[in-house]
Design a protein around this motif. Structure first.
Motif, short mmCIF file in Angstrom:
data_model
loop_
_atom_site.label_atom_id
_atom_site.label_comp_id
_atom_site.label_asym_id
_atom_site.label_seq_id
_atom_site.Cartn_x
_atom_site.Cartn_y
_atom_site.Cartn_z
N GLU A 11 -69.68 78.95 43.52
CA GLU A 11 -69.31 78.24 44.78
C GLU A 11 -69.74 76.67 44.56
N ARG A 12 -70.56 76.26 43.60
CA ARG A 12 -70.71 74.79 43.58
C ARG A 12 -69.43 74.26 43.00
N ILE A 71 -78.01 74.05 39.12
CA ILE A 71 -78.54 75.56 39.24
C ILE A 71 -79.98 75.57 39.45
N GLU A 72 -80.56 76.24 40.36
CA GLU A 72 -82.05 76.16 40.86
C GLU A 72 -82.53 77.07 39.75
N GLY A 128 -85.51 71.76 35.15
CA GLY A 128 -84.15 71.55 35.41
C GLY A 128 -84.09 69.91 35.74
N GLU A 129 -85.04 69.08 35.64
CA GLU A 129 -85.18 67.83 36.12
C GLU A 129 -84.53 66.83 34.71
N TRP A 172 -71.25 76.53 32.44
CA TRP A 172 -72.44 75.87 32.87
C TRP A 172 -72.87 74.77 31.93
N SER A 173 -72.64 75.01 30.60
CA SER A 173 -73.25 74.11 29.54
C SER A 173 -72.46 74.29 28.29
#
Length: 316
Positions: A196-197, A86-87, A118-119, A25-26
């Motif tokens: 799945e992303r 990711i929300e 997350g913006e 992710w990061s």
């Protein structure tokens, strides 16, 4: 390794909880977070900013080890944003920052869904709470930091625990944390529920699917044409009903707004009449005062709209 994961088990004054970090992710955020937890950076530090329904923030160490304290000032580069992102929902873990490449040691755990988190690139998630979220949500809250609440001021926490212990004795804190690393194929490695992303699209399979769908549409077109007349009648009826519902809903909304406005004015008028008995005003002056107060109420209501507070990282 991109597919590396870390499981962080933490004990706190409200009980234990477990997080799982995903390097995919990061990568930069993951590496720094694992380093902090492995070195005991968070041990005995407070959850200094807990806002029910929003988040809990932490990451100011009380350690006197210069190498650990230095990590609070050593920022890391932002990671590329995930696509799709990711929300943020309950239990998602990310960094608090104040601009590009501002991540260092402060983190937060989301208390619920928030489309505004997350913006920014420094808010890219790197993990989730897997277990014990019920304990995380019990962390004591004094509200947000001033001027929006009665919580502690971040810049005063950097001098050690005395400020918190004297003025905010009910705040919860870490006791200690342990770290376990897992790599793909090992027992304990978890399936990324957001994987799945990253799933690639097989273009040949997609073309076959589209061709098959096109054939189905052709075969069904004749049948659909036979039903057009009935469908049109039903559609017109549905549209008429929908317009009537929308008109009624609009009238009810307007009625509620007028009623609220009338109640506000009635309350203000009553207050002025009560005050006028003690301090008599001329009719013109009283009306002018009523209008001024009503305008002030409208202006204040425009400012007091719920909005997420931007996370910041203050330092001495």
């Amino acid at each position: 390794m991109k597919d590396e994961q870390a499981v962080i088990e933490c004990d706190t004054t409200k009980g234990s909880f477990q997080m799982r970090f995903y390097r995919a992710w990061s990568p930069n955020g993951y590496d720094r977070a694992v380093e902090l937890y492995e070195k005991g950076f968070f041990d005995e530090s407070h959850f200094f900013r807990a806002i029910p329904g929003f988040l809990v923030q932490f990451g100011i160490t009380y350690s006197t080890d210069p190498s650990l304290r230095l990590l609070m000032d050593q920022n890391i580069e932002d990671d590329p944003p995930l696509d799709p992102p990711i929300e943020f929902e309950e239990g998602v873990v990310s960094y608090a920052g104040n601009g590009e490449n501002s991540r260092s040691s402060q983190m937060f755990i989301a208390y619920g869904k928030n489309k505004h988190l997350g913006e920014y690139p420094w808010e890219t998630p790197f993990g989730v709470v897997e277990r014990g979220m019920e304990n995380v949500k019990k962390f004591y809250s004094y509200g947000d930091e001033p001027p929006d609440g009665d919580g502690p001021e971040q810049d005063k926490i950097y001098n050690g625990p005395r400020y918190i212990e004297e003025h905010f004795p009910l705040l919860d804190k870490f006791k200690s944390c342990s770290v376990e690393i897992f790599r793909h194929g090992q027992a304990g490695y978890a399936v990324d529920r957001f994987a799945e992303r990253e799933a690639p699209i097989n273009t040949e399979e997609k073309e076959d699917e589209l061709e098959e769908e096109s054939g189905d549409i052709g075969r069904k077109s004749e049948e659909a044409r036979m039903d057009d007349d009935d469908d049109d009648d039903e559609l017109l009826s549905n549209k008429a009903n929908k317009k009537e519902e929308e008109r009624n809903a609009g009238e009810m909304s307007n009625l509620r707004h007028r009623l609220q406005h009338r109640l506000v004015l009635k309350g203000l008028h009553h207050a002025i009449e009560t005050g006028n008995k003690a301090y008599p005003l001329s009719p013109g002056a009283g009306l002018a005062l009523l209008g001024a107060i009503a305008l002030l109420v409208c202006i204040l209501r425009s400012f007091v709209q719920p909005s997420p507070r931007k996370l910041s990282q203050k330092k001495n």
